[in-house]
Scaffold this active site. Structure first.
Site, short mmCIF file in Angstrom:
data_model
loop_
_atom_site.label_atom_id
_atom_site.label_comp_id
_atom_site.label_asym_id
_atom_site.label_seq_id
_atom_site.Cartn_x
_atom_site.Cartn_y
_atom_site.Cartn_z
CD GLN A 89 -2.58 1.42 2.54
OE1 GLN A 89 -2.05 1.14 3.61
NE2 GLN A 89 -3.81 1.88 2.46
CG ASP A 92 -1.53 1.71 -4.55
OD1 ASP A 92 -1.60 1.46 -5.76
OD2 ASP A 92 -2.43 2.30 -3.93
CG HIS A 93 -1.04 5.36 -0.99
ND1 HIS A 93 -1.56 5.64 0.26
CD2 HIS A 93 -1.94 4.54 -1.58
CE1 HIS A 93 -2.71 5.00 0.41
NE2 HIS A 93 -2.96 4.33 -0.71
CG ASP A 94 6.45 6.33 -4.72
OD1 ASP A 94 6.38 7.50 -5.14
OD2 ASP A 94 7.52 5.71 -4.65
#
Length: 597
Positions: A89, A92-94
């Site tokens: 996660q 993923d937010h990168d």
């Protein structure tokens, strides 16, 4: 730790732009924030242009209730820790963020049957799209990735210069923090995800708007801000003539490289096994498109949602359960005040993630995500499974079988070729009229796992391709940036365990925190569904030279003994198939009693 000598290296290569622009010299917009997702397959809209794919499709909430209900803990049999989904996660937010339409004019709600705890509707807005698309069948709607697609630490530093500037401290190349060495607060009202309506000033502020999503994610963000500031202090001390910007950019570059090293050397091998990209074969190729594909962002990489457990276990440095035992996942959403009141919880949460098994990869998803996402039913609670399915229709994703064929894999001709699990076969057949109707996210999760790996074949090959593209299409990747050449060996050996130990009070962490144990006991569990009797048989093989106690827990905190003196091979039969998951949990909780003489 990086040596002072290494930090004295002169300024050489250029730095990444904050928004990703110019990474690919020939195609400077490629991978930059605000660009369209790429696609593996053509868009599948009902009108061929922009209308969501829903004609003749089963209701998303009905699929969730039929195919994705999880009755109890279902830990993975591979020894993977909760750190796998948490790191997944975090990065993923990168690399991907699809935001909903800003004008609020494109509602795409999910109808819910009467009697369902989420009735009458789960609200959803359609995703923001490039306004130059969606005009004809030759120019269908294309959604936008709001952040850089590169694995560049943008969840820490931001994907636009304004956010990046706000996150920087005034001097020393540092990032802003608040009391307790926590993330800074959003005191200027900048964009931040806030579905529960908290006062903006009570929210932490980070490079990605989703940083407050839950306590595990906040903890990971905090550790990496601390790592940046630790590096800044070392770099500034070794190079007193450097400016704030020079120190900041060098620390940012090193942190980005650490994230890449952890991802490719630890995370992907844990998740993909032999299909993980091989560092030795990677080389920069400007023809590689490092953009995130719509299929990856909207389906394949949402594999993490099935891995999440119903508790954040709180574990002390010595391995003992901390007072309070655990925090239910449903109580961890958007609660930054919990860490403000007790900053030391970060250490307990991270140790817990590294200590306890994540859930198995399958179609099953915990109730905390299926009924209580961001709130109780009737008080803001939503169903992440239904939202995933509906989002795939919003984005015009291809079907499961279409995607298999695109990757050169054989399509499933019937439900038994999707999965060998008769219960999942029956559930799929209950909601889909034929195997070609199965949607991408659902079908990919239902597949049997690859040999020795925790995911199915389609997810494995899709993730392998995307992460190869992310590396080989990135001019500033760890392996290709000349400024990192002298640091490369040290960066390549840096682990997530190293980063956590440097920036918390934890000292007792396994070298690879993506697995629950350095040397897992030789325990092999198997489940056999016996349809003729309705029984579920559980068998396990243990080290015959030792004696174990088999325990089970219904809430992961209170354990009861099922069998003691277990050695060699143990067999047990559960006559209630609905309890199978709870008994299966027992096979991953062994307390060694004695060693045989």
């Amino acid at each position: 730790m990086l040596s002072v000598v290494v930090c004295r290296l002169g300024l050489q290569a250029e730095d990444r732009s904050i928004d990703g622009f110019g990474n690919n010299i020939a195609l400077p917009n490629q991978g930059a924030a605000g660009m369209m997702f790429s696609r593996l397959a053509s868009a599948h809209y009902d009108d061929g242009i922009s209308e969501p794919k829903e004609i003749g499709m089963p209701n998303a909430r009905e699929i969730s209730n039929t195919v994705c209900e999880q009755l109890g803990p279902m830990p993975n049999p591979y020894g993977l820790s909760g750190m796998v989904w948490q790191w997944g996660q975090f990065i993923d937010h990168d690399i991907t963020l699809s935001e909903t339409s800003a004008d609020g004019q494109e509602a795409f709600p999910i109808a819910v049957a009467a009697g369902d705890i989420l009735a009458p509707v789960i609200p959803m807005m359609r995703t923001r799209f490039d306004p130059g698309t969606g005009t004809s069948p030759n120019n269908p709607r294309e959604q936008v990735n709001s952040i850089t697609s590169y694995l560049d630490g943008s969840m820490i530093y931001g994907s636009d210069t304004f956010r990046a500037a706000y996150l920087q401290a005034p001097s020393g190349g540092r990032l802003e923090t608040s009391d307790g060495d926590l993330l800074p607060f959003n005191v200027s009202g900048l964009a931040n995800a806030n579905p529960t309506g908290l006062p903006e000033v009570s929210l932490f502020f980070a490079g990605d708007v989703r940083a407050n999503e839950h306590l595990g994610l906040i903890s990971m963000h905090t550790v990496f801000v601390r790592e940046h500031n630790r590096l800044s202090g070392e770099i500034a001390g070794a190079n007193p003539q450097w400016t704030h910007s020079q120190v900041y950019n060098r620390a940012r570059k090193i942190v980005g490289a650490q994230i890449q090293s952890i991802t490719y050397n630890e995370f992907l091998p844990a998740l993909l096994g032999s299909l993980a990209p091989d560092f030795a074969t990677l080389s920069y190729d400007p023809a590689r498109d490092a953009s995130i594909t719509n299929e990856f962002a909207t389906a394949f990489y949402r594999v993490g949602h099935t891995m999440v457990s119903s508790q954040f276990m709180l574990v002390q440095d010595d391995g003992n359960i901390a007072p309070g035992h655990s925090i239910p996942t449903m109580d961890a959403f958007f609660t930054p005040a919990t860490l403000v009141a007790e900053p030391g919880l970060i250490d307990l949460i991270l140790k817990g993630l590294a200590t306890h098994s994540q859930e198995d990869v399958d179609t099953r998803v915990i109730d905390d995500l299926r009924h209580q996402l961001f709130g109780a039913p009737g008080s803001g609670g939503m169903d992440l499974v239904s939202l995933n399915i509906q989002r795939g229709r919003d984005h015009g994703l291809p079907s499961y079988n279409e995607m298999r064929q695109l990757f050169g894999l054989d399509p499933a001709l019937d439900f038994s070729q999707v999965t060998s699990d008769p219960a999942i076969q029956a559930a799929l057949e209950d909601v889909y009229s034929n195997v070609d109707e199965i949607e991408l996210w659902v079908g990919a999760l239902a597949e049997n796992h690859i040999p020795g790996g925790p995911v199915g074949e389609l997810i494995a090959v899709a993730l392998e391709e995307q992460f190869i593209n992310l590396a080989e299409g990135d001019r500033f990747f760890l392996l290709f940036d000349p400024e990192l050449e002298d640091l490369r060996a040290e960066l390549m050996s840096t682990t997530l365990s190293d980063i956590i130990r440097r920036n918390t009070s934890l000292t007792n962490l396994q070298a690879n925190v993506f697995f629950v144990s350095e040397s897992p006991k030789p325990l092999i569990a198997s489940i056999s569904f016996l349809p003729e009797s309705g029984d579920v048989q559980l068998s396990i093989v243990v080290d015959p030279a030792k004696t174990y106690t088999l325990q089970r827990s219904f809430d992961l905190t209170v354990w009861e003994t099922i069998l003691s003196g277990l050695s060699g091979e143990g067999l047990m039969t559960v006559t209630d198939p609905g309890a199978a998951a709870l008994y299966t949990e027992a096979f991953y909780r062994f307390a060694e009693e004695t060693s045989a003489p």
